[in-house]
Structure formats: C-alpha cells, structure tokens
Design a protein around this motif. Structure first.
Motif, PDB file in Angstrom:
ATOM      1  N   GLN A  48       0.816  -1.220   0.000  1.00  0.00           N
ATOM      2  CA  GLN A  48       0.000   0.000   0.000  1.00  0.00           C
ATOM      3  C   GLN A  48       0.854   1.278   0.000  1.00  0.00           C
ATOM      4  O   GLN A  48       0.322   2.380   0.144  1.00  0.00           O
ATOM      5  CB  GLN A  48      -0.911   0.016   1.247  1.00  0.00           C
ATOM      6  N   GLU A 176      -8.019   3.989   2.209  1.00  0.00           N
ATOM      7  CA  GLU A 176      -7.096   2.983   1.665  1.00  0.00           C
ATOM      8  C   GLU A 176      -7.917   1.702   1.561  1.00  0.00           C
ATOM      9  O   GLU A 176      -8.005   0.926   2.517  1.00  0.00           O
ATOM     10  CB  GLU A 176      -5.896   2.800   2.593  1.00  0.00           C
ATOM     11  N   ASN A 178      -8.283  -1.660   0.860  1.00  0.00           N
ATOM     12  CA  ASN A 178      -7.467  -2.856   0.591  1.00  0.00           C
ATOM     13  C   ASN A 178      -8.336  -4.110   0.534  1.00  0.00           C
ATOM     14  O   ASN A 178      -7.853  -5.224   0.687  1.00  0.00           O
ATOM     15  CB  ASN A 178      -6.332  -3.002   1.621  1.00  0.00           C
TER      16      ASN A 178
END
Ligand SMILES: Cc1ncc(C[n+]2csc(CCOP(=O)(O)OP(=O)(O)O)c2C)c(N)n1
Ligand SMILES: [Mg+2]
Length: 324
Positions: A48, A176, A178
């Motif tokens: 990331q 983020e 994921n």
C-alpha cells in the motif's frame, strides 16, 4: 536511455526510494517481531506504500496527517526519521514518542504526523479539527486523514464528512481500500462497496483511483489538496490497493481466494513505478542505485536504533500524566 533524467523523473526517483525504504523498514520490523525483539503486534502495509507516498508528495510544510495502526508508511512518507521510527518500535527512549507508543502509534508532530490511531475511525475528527484550526487561524494548511475501507462504516466517518463539508474545511479524506477489514472481505460488511458513492451524500467530490499507481494517486491528491487549500472544502478519495500480508502479524490470511495475492503482487506499486520509469528511459543502473541507497539508509538506521540503550525503568511513568 539516459542517466540524466529531468526534474519530474528525479522527483519520481526520490519517491521510489521512499517507497523502497518503507518496504524495507517493514521487512525489518517483521523480522524483529518474529525474532522476539519487540513485544505486542504490528500491522504491515506492504503493498500500500504508493498511497502514503503519493499523497504526502502533494503536501507542503505545515500540512498535517492522521493515520491508522497500519501507519508506518504514512508517518515515514511525511518525513519522520527512519532511526527514530525504528527506535519507537523497539521501545527506546530515542524513539519518536520516547518508546511508549510502539508500532501502532507512530507520531511526529515536527513533520505534521499527528498520530497513528488503533481505534478504527477515531482519527477522522482529529484531522477535521486540525483543518478547522487552520481555517480559523488562516494558516492555509491542509490536513489529510488516511483510513481503511472498514473505517468508512464507522459513525465518525459520517459525522466528520458531513461537518467538514458544511464548514468547507481544508481536509482530504483518503480511504485505503485494501478490500478487507480485519479478516472480512469488504462485501460481507459493506452494502455498497463503491465507497466514493457516498461522496455526493456529503456534497463533496469523490474520486476512485488506482492506489498502486503512484503517479495517479499523486495527481488526484494534488487536485484535492489544491481545492482544500483554496478554501473549496474537502474531497473523498478512494485508493484501491491491497495489503500483501495478513491483517496483523498473527494473521496468515488464509481466507483470501487463491490467486488473489499473486494478481496483486504482479501490480506491486514499486514494480509498477520502476516499469514506468524504465519505459521513460531511466536506466537499470539508476534504478539499482536507488534500491541500494534505500537499503543502506534502512540498514544504518536500524543499526543505530538497535545500538541505543534500553530506557531507564524509572522513566516509565514520565509523560503519562500532567503534573499539575
Ligand atoms: C472501533 C473499533 N472497532 C473494532 C476494532 C478492531 N479492529 C481493528 S482493525 C479492524 C479492521 C479495520 O479495517 P479497515 O478499516 O479496512 O483497515 P485495514 O486494517 O484494512 O487497514 C478492526 C475491526 C477497533 N480497533 N476499533
Ligand atoms: Mg481494509
């Protein structure tokens, strides 16, 4: 082929080096935890890195960030020194927070990293608060909050985005995404998995971007930061990415479908940027130099942090309470 890249390429090479340093920093942390050098847990963000490095590349001195327990990348990307960050994880007094925060709480006010938070969603209002302070004081600083897809289902997400929009706060919200919460795939916990669909509900722009493409995320962040700095209010960015290891060091991540990890490893952010730079004419030698410099920096920072003495046990209650 050239060994004299232009200024944009030089910047990208710097950002590549930072991503490599963060990757190696976390390799070292993983090793230290497995060999019993550090107690507690750690949450790696390997895979990331482009999100933190790309977004912070759009910031300037005085801007602030908040992030999660998976926050090594963000705090390092903002400029926290490698050795003091290692020292913090090792519990050394020279660490960023005197060794009392550890892996989940890296914080460095001197670079604007206001904190890494273990309570999911706890830090969104803190970024809004920093943005409100900047607005009231007229500093033109922008604040950025990094959080996970799971955090988008927490109440503070709604409260903060609404208030930030109503007050046109200079803040940027970075999801983020994921694809997983602690161990749950996003579709199990989230009715509409396109998280930027929520942006119109708060009357702010929402942008979904490839979070493994450093150049793409940097560009989207630059637009959002410029908008915030110009007084036009917040933006919601959904960066699509993937954590290459389990949720925490105790998680082997066996719940992932076969082939999923391999597909994302083929789109590793470091690999992608190196490919782009090579296509743009950067030589293999130059890319190898960047990798070598990153490895040297991380190794010497780790050695320094390991050489620092253990803290004096009598200092364990210092900084815990305000001495009235
Ligand atoms: C308020 C709260 N609820 C539950 C937890 C336990 N918990 C820790 S991490 C996590 C998953 C969060 O997922 P996401 O926001 O997607 O972040 P990621 O770990 O994927 O980076 C949960 C449920 C917590 N720390 N805080
Ligand atoms: Mg997640």
């Amino acid at each position: 082929m050239t060994d004299e890249p232009d200024r944009d390429t030089e910047l990208l090479l710097d950002l590549l080096q930072r991503m490599r340093e963060i990757r190696l920093f976390e390799d070292t942390v993983k090793e230290w935890f497995s060999s019993g050098l550090v107690r507690g847990s750690t949450h790696l963000g390997q895979g990331q890195e482009a999100v933190s490095v790309g977004v912070t590349a759009a910031l300037q001195h005085g801007d602030t960030t908040t992030c999660t327990y998976r926050g090594h990348a963000t705090v390092l990307a903002q400029g926290a020194p490698l050795d003091k960050s290692f020292g913090e994880i090792l519990g050394k007094a020279e660490g960023l927070c005197g060794g009392k925060g550890g892996s989940m709480h890296l914080t460095d006010f001197s670079v604007g990293a206001l904190g890494s938070f273990a309570i999911v969603g706890a830090h969104l209002p803190i970024s809004a608060g920093a943005a409100w302070a900047a607005q009231l004081l007229g500093t033109r600083a922008v604040s950025v909050s990094f959080f996970g897809d799971g955090a988008a289902n927490i109440g503070t997400f709604h409260e903060t985005l609404n208030m930030a929009s109503v007050w046109s706060l200079p803040v940027v919200f970075i999801i983020e995404n994921n694809l997983y919460g602690e161990y749950s795939p996003i579709a199990v916990t989230t009715a509409n998995t396109v998280l930027i669909d929520r942006a119109p509900g708060y009357a702010m722009p929402g942008v979904r971007v490839d979070g493994n493409d450093l150049m793409a995320i940097r560009e989207v962040a630059m637009t959002a930061v410029e908008r915030a700095r110009g007084g036009e209010g917040p933006t919601l960015i959904e960066a699509m990415t993937y954590r290459q290891s389990g949720h925490s060091r105790a998680d082997p991540a066996t719940y992932r479908p076969e082939g999923e990890l391999d597909a994302w490893l083929a789109r590793d952010p470091i690999l992608l940027l190196e490919q782009r730079l090579a296509e743009g004419g950067v030589s293999e030698t130059r890319l190898a130099d960047v990798a070598r410099a990153a490895a040297e920096n991380v190794r010497s920072a780790a050695d320094r942090a390991l050489s620092w003495p253990e803290p004096d046990p009598t200092s364990r209650f210092d900084d815990m309470w305000v001495n009235a």
